[in-house]
Design a protein around this motif. Structure first.
Motif, PDB file in Angstrom:
ATOM      1  N   PHE A 222      -7.499 -17.503 -59.560  1.00 22.96           N
ATOM      2  CA  PHE A 222      -7.053 -18.870 -60.140  1.00 22.96           C
ATOM      3  C   PHE A 222      -5.714 -19.509 -60.125  1.00 22.96           C
ATOM      4  N   ASN A 223      -4.809 -18.570 -60.530  1.00 21.80           N
ATOM      5  CA  ASN A 223      -3.435 -18.816 -60.378  1.00 21.80           C
ATOM      6  C   ASN A 223      -2.744 -18.844 -59.125  1.00 21.80           C
ATOM      7  N   ASP A 224      -3.340 -17.735 -57.776  1.00 19.41           N
ATOM      8  CA  ASP A 224      -2.984 -17.166 -56.528  1.00 19.41           C
ATOM      9  C   ASP A 224      -3.242 -18.971 -55.687  1.00 19.41           C
ATOM     10  N   ILE A 225      -4.491 -19.305 -56.065  1.00 21.33           N
ATOM     11  CA  ILE A 225      -4.726 -21.474 -55.827  1.00 21.33           C
ATOM     12  C   ILE A 225      -3.578 -22.316 -56.282  1.00 21.33           C
ATOM     13  N   TYR A 226      -3.606 -21.714 -57.537  1.00 20.66           N
ATOM     14  CA  TYR A 226      -2.438 -23.022 -58.068  1.00 20.66           C
ATOM     15  C   TYR A 226      -0.931 -22.887 -57.857  1.00 20.66           C
ATOM     16  N   ARG A 227      -0.508 -21.514 -57.410  1.00 18.24           N
ATOM     17  CA  ARG A 227       0.272 -21.279 -56.609  1.00 18.24           C
ATOM     18  C   ARG A 227       0.611 -22.354 -55.633  1.00 18.24           C
ATOM     19  N   ALA A 228      -0.073 -21.487 -54.725  1.00 11.18           N
ATOM     20  CA  ALA A 228      -0.245 -21.936 -53.194  1.00 11.18           C
ATOM     21  C   ALA A 228      -0.568 -23.676 -53.433  1.00 11.18           C
ATOM     22  N   ALA A 229      -1.017 -24.345 -53.969  1.00  9.30           N
ATOM     23  CA  ALA A 229      -1.022 -25.719 -54.135  1.00  9.30           C
ATOM     24  C   ALA A 229       0.509 -26.810 -54.473  1.00  9.30           C
ATOM     25  N   THR A 230       0.654 -25.520 -55.416  1.00 11.34           N
ATOM     26  CA  THR A 230       1.702 -26.505 -56.268  1.00 11.34           C
ATOM     27  C   THR A 230       3.136 -26.339 -55.360  1.00 11.34           C
ATOM     28  N   GLU A 231       3.247 -25.093 -54.391  1.00 10.47           N
ATOM     29  CA  GLU A 231       4.465 -24.164 -53.055  1.00 10.47           C
ATOM     30  C   GLU A 231       4.724 -25.751 -52.126  1.00 10.47           C
ATOM     31  N   ALA A 232       2.999 -25.704 -51.984  1.00  7.73           N
ATOM     32  CA  ALA A 232       2.820 -26.844 -50.474  1.00  7.73           C
ATOM     33  C   ALA A 232       3.159 -28.301 -51.013  1.00  7.73           C
ATOM     34  N   ALA A 233       3.428 -28.260 -52.437  1.00  9.16           N
ATOM     35  CA  ALA A 233       3.270 -30.027 -53.033  1.00  9.16           C
ATOM     36  C   ALA A 233       5.634 -29.749 -53.154  1.00  9.16           C
ATOM     37  N   GLY A 234       6.366 -28.567 -52.679  1.00  5.21           N
ATOM     38  CA  GLY A 234       7.280 -29.193 -53.033  1.00  5.21           C
ATOM     39  C   GLY A 234       8.070 -28.608 -54.226  1.00  5.21           C
ATOM     40  N   SER A 235       6.786 -28.042 -54.889  1.00  4.31           N
ATOM     41  CA  SER A 235       7.422 -27.768 -56.721  1.00  4.31           C
ATOM     42  C   SER A 235       6.642 -26.583 -56.865  1.00  4.31           C
ATOM     43  N   GLU A 236       7.541 -26.152 -58.521  1.00  3.59           N
ATOM     44  CA  GLU A 236       7.660 -24.487 -58.814  1.00  3.59           C
ATOM     45  C   GLU A 236       5.685 -24.809 -59.828  1.00  3.59           C
ATOM     46  N   PHE A 237       5.907 -23.163 -59.586  1.00  8.21           N
ATOM     47  CA  PHE A 237       4.322 -22.735 -60.674  1.00  8.21           C
ATOM     48  C   PHE A 237       5.037 -21.283 -61.740  1.00  8.21           C
ATOM     49  N   VAL A 238       4.583 -22.009 -62.794  1.00 13.68           N
ATOM     50  CA  VAL A 238       5.332 -21.586 -63.981  1.00 13.68           C
ATOM     51  C   VAL A 238       4.031 -20.197 -63.864  1.00 13.68           C
ATOM     52  N   ASP A 239       4.587 -19.108 -64.195  1.00 16.54           N
ATOM     53  CA  ASP A 239       3.604 -18.089 -64.556  1.00 16.54           C
ATOM     54  C   ASP A 239       3.783 -17.206 -65.730  1.00 16.54           C
ATOM     55  N   VAL A 240       2.853 -17.285 -66.857  1.00 11.95           N
ATOM     56  CA  VAL A 240       3.202 -17.241 -67.705  1.00 11.95           C
ATOM     57  C   VAL A 240       1.910 -15.764 -67.999  1.00 11.95           C
ATOM     58  N   TRP A 241       1.461 -15.049 -66.919  1.00 20.11           N
ATOM     59  CA  TRP A 241       0.623 -13.757 -67.186  1.00 20.11           C
ATOM     60  C   TRP A 241       1.187 -12.908 -68.407  1.00 20.11           C
ATOM     61  N   ASP A 242       2.386 -12.296 -67.541  1.00 20.48           N
ATOM     62  CA  ASP A 242       3.336 -10.985 -68.253  1.00 20.48           C
ATOM     63  C   ASP A 242       3.789 -11.307 -70.042  1.00 20.48           C
ATOM     64  N   GLY A 243       3.011 -12.612 -70.697  1.00 17.45           N
ATOM     65  CA  GLY A 243       3.766 -12.914 -71.513  1.00 17.45           C
ATOM     66  C   GLY A 243       2.272 -12.538 -72.474  1.00 17.45           C
ATOM     67  N   PHE A 244       1.263 -11.928 -72.012  1.00 18.49           N
ATOM     68  CA  PHE A 244       0.042 -11.921 -73.394  1.00 18.49           C
ATOM     69  C   PHE A 244      -0.978 -10.869 -72.798  1.00 18.49           C
ATOM     70  N   VAL A 245      -0.283  -9.707 -71.929  1.00 16.81           N
ATOM     71  CA  VAL A 245      -0.294  -8.311 -72.169  1.00 16.81           C
ATOM     72  C   VAL A 245       0.967  -7.573 -72.024  1.00 16.81           C
ATOM     73  N   ASP A 246      -0.067  -6.500 -72.140  1.00 22.59           N
ATOM     74  CA  ASP A 246       1.049  -5.080 -72.581  1.00 22.59           C
ATOM     75  C   ASP A 246       1.867  -4.399 -71.688  1.00 22.59           C
ATOM     76  N   GLU A 247       2.715  -3.411 -71.573  1.00 19.93           N
ATOM     77  CA  GLU A 247       3.215  -3.045 -70.339  1.00 19.93           C
ATOM     78  C   GLU A 247       1.677  -2.444 -69.223  1.00 19.93           C
ATOM     79  N   ALA A 248       0.993  -2.458 -69.354  1.00 21.97           N
ATOM     80  CA  ALA A 248      -0.902  -1.723 -68.689  1.00 21.97           C
ATOM     81  C   ALA A 248      -0.772  -2.772 -67.914  1.00 21.97           C
ATOM     82  N   GLY A 249      -0.089  -3.864 -68.940  1.00 20.83           N
ATOM     83  CA  GLY A 249      -0.712  -5.094 -68.012  1.00 20.83           C
ATOM     84  C   GLY A 249      -2.731  -5.558 -68.846  1.00 20.83           C
ATOM     85  N   VAL A 250      -2.736  -4.982 -70.006  1.00 19.19           N
ATOM     86  CA  VAL A 250      -4.182  -5.508 -70.707  1.00 19.19           C
ATOM     87  C   VAL A 250      -3.556  -5.642 -71.839  1.00 19.19           C
TER      88      VAL A 250
END
Length: 398
Positions: A222-250
């Motif tokens: 989903f995030n890949d879809i949102y990023r592509a749609a946002t950048e196509a419209a000339g705006s910015e996508f905000v990625d929050v994934w790293d804030g809710f996982v540990d160092e291993a991405g869990v």
């Protein structure tokens, strides 16, 4: 004679034994044969009344403190955030999306609670998304809300409810199938384009990690879809994934808050976010949103003049009192995009790698100076004048 001696002894014993009246005056201890030869000063006790129960002294017990339950150890109540009254002409930040969008709206409300010039309006729908257009059509609703609220910026966050079948033409497609993904991408692009046509800047905040591994996989898509749609419209996508996982991405239920203190970020279901989690979602969107609103890192909307006014003779320039400053993020120390302090000049960078790093990483040894033992250049390089003189003098001395 023996009988006379026994009689005398019994008479002496009976004469030394206390009477009941004397015994009741001070009940302290039992009478024993020792008192016949070594009398004591304190009154003796009649053995016939010593067996009576004595009143016990009451011991006052100190009330115990209630034990702290797990999860409440060392926890204090969150300080109340003062909310100032918003100005009539305060600029509006419109938040749309699902229940996680409502969470980031609450977090942004805390961010701008003391800013009278910014008002956060939550127009999210907890059960909405991009799949059920028959229930809530976001491209149409977004245009109507922008026309109604006249926002200065729009925040989008949705997708938690979209892992379900979607009607494509006359078919019901399962989630993440080829037809489903193509239709879903088109709807995300449609929403981003609809907001971009209103000329209002917007940010699309991505989905965080979830407890379910299958749900995590879908959210990354989903995030890949949102990023592509946002950048196509000339705006910015905000990625929050790293804030809710540990160092291993869990996925983690608890983690550092915006101040680095360990807190609970997610609820037991692994989907909803806590109050600290909502504030952390807003933390990721805060910096790009401030750029859209023209707010400096100190939280003020000031315009720096081209030239500062000069002080007149005998008059002092009084500095502006800074109440507080935003803490520097460990992951982004610039805050405003700069790399130097105010007035600093950035030196031109030629080669970013040091000689030691080149040797360790690339295996490129530094060039040896002329005359050194590891100088294998041919023909030999001429020595500097001072060095050649010193070499000749050393040879002559030998």
């Amino acid at each position: 004679m023996p009988l006379v001696a026994v009689a005398v002894a019994l008479t002496a014993i009976s004469s030394t034994m206390p009477t009941p009246a004397v015994a009741q005056e001070g009940i302290l201890r039992k009478w024993s044969l020792r008192d016949l030869f070594m009398p004591r000063r304190e009154p003796r006790v009649d053995p016939f009344i010593m067996d009576e129960p004595q009143p016990r002294k009451k011991i006052r017990k100190t009330p115990r403190k209630p034990k702290a339950t797990a999860g409440n150890v060392g926890r204090t109540a969150d300080p109340a955030v003062p909310v100032v009254e918003k100005l009539a002409d305060a600029r509006v930040v419109l938040v749309i999306g699902d229940f996680l969008g409502g969470g980031i709206a609450e977090g942004l409300g805390t961010v701008f609670a003391e800013n009278a010039k910014i008002r956060v309006i939550d127009k999210t729908n907890g059960s909405s998304g991009l799949v059920r257009e028959d229930y809530y059509n976001w491209p149409e609703k977004a245009k109507a809300l922008i026309e109604q609220e006249k926002p200065a910026a729009v925040i989008i966050m949705m997708g938690s409810n979209d892992r379900q079948q979607m009607r494509v033409a006359d078919n019901r497609e399962p989630p993440m199938s080829a037809a489903w993904t193509k239709e879903y991408s088109g709807r995300a692009e449609k929403l981003a384009k609809a907001i971009a046509e209103t000329k209002v800047p917007f940010l699309w905040v991505g989905m965080p990690a979830f407890k379910s591994s299958k749900m995590n996989t879908d959210m990354l898509a989903f995030n890949d879809i949102y990023r592509a749609a946002t950048e196509a419209a000339g705006s910015e996508f905000v990625d929050v994934w790293d804030g809710f996982v540990d160092e291993a991405g869990v996925f983690v239920t608890s983690g550092p808050d915006i101040n680095g203190q360990p807190v609970r970020l997610r609820s037991d279901d692994g989907i909803n976010v806590t109050r600290a989690g909502k504030r952390k979602l807003a933390f990721f969107a805060e910096k790009p949103l401030n750029k859209l609103l023209g707010i400096t890192p100190q939280g003020t909307e000031t315009v720096v003049p081209a030239s500062l006014p000069q002080a007149t003779p005998g008059e002092l320039n009084v500095p502006v009192n800074i109440d507080r400053t935003v803490p520097v993020s460990l992951s982004d120390p610039e805050l405003d995009g700069g790399t130097e302090l105010l007035g600093g000049q950035t030196a031109a960078k030629t080669d970013p790698r040091s000689p030691g790093e080149k040797l360790a990483v690339q295996g490129i040894a530094p060039t040896a100076p002329a005359g050194r033992i590891d100088d294998f250049s041919w023909p030999p390089k001429p020595l500097p004048a001072a060095q050649s003189t010193e070499t000749t003098t050393a040879i002559i001395r030998r």
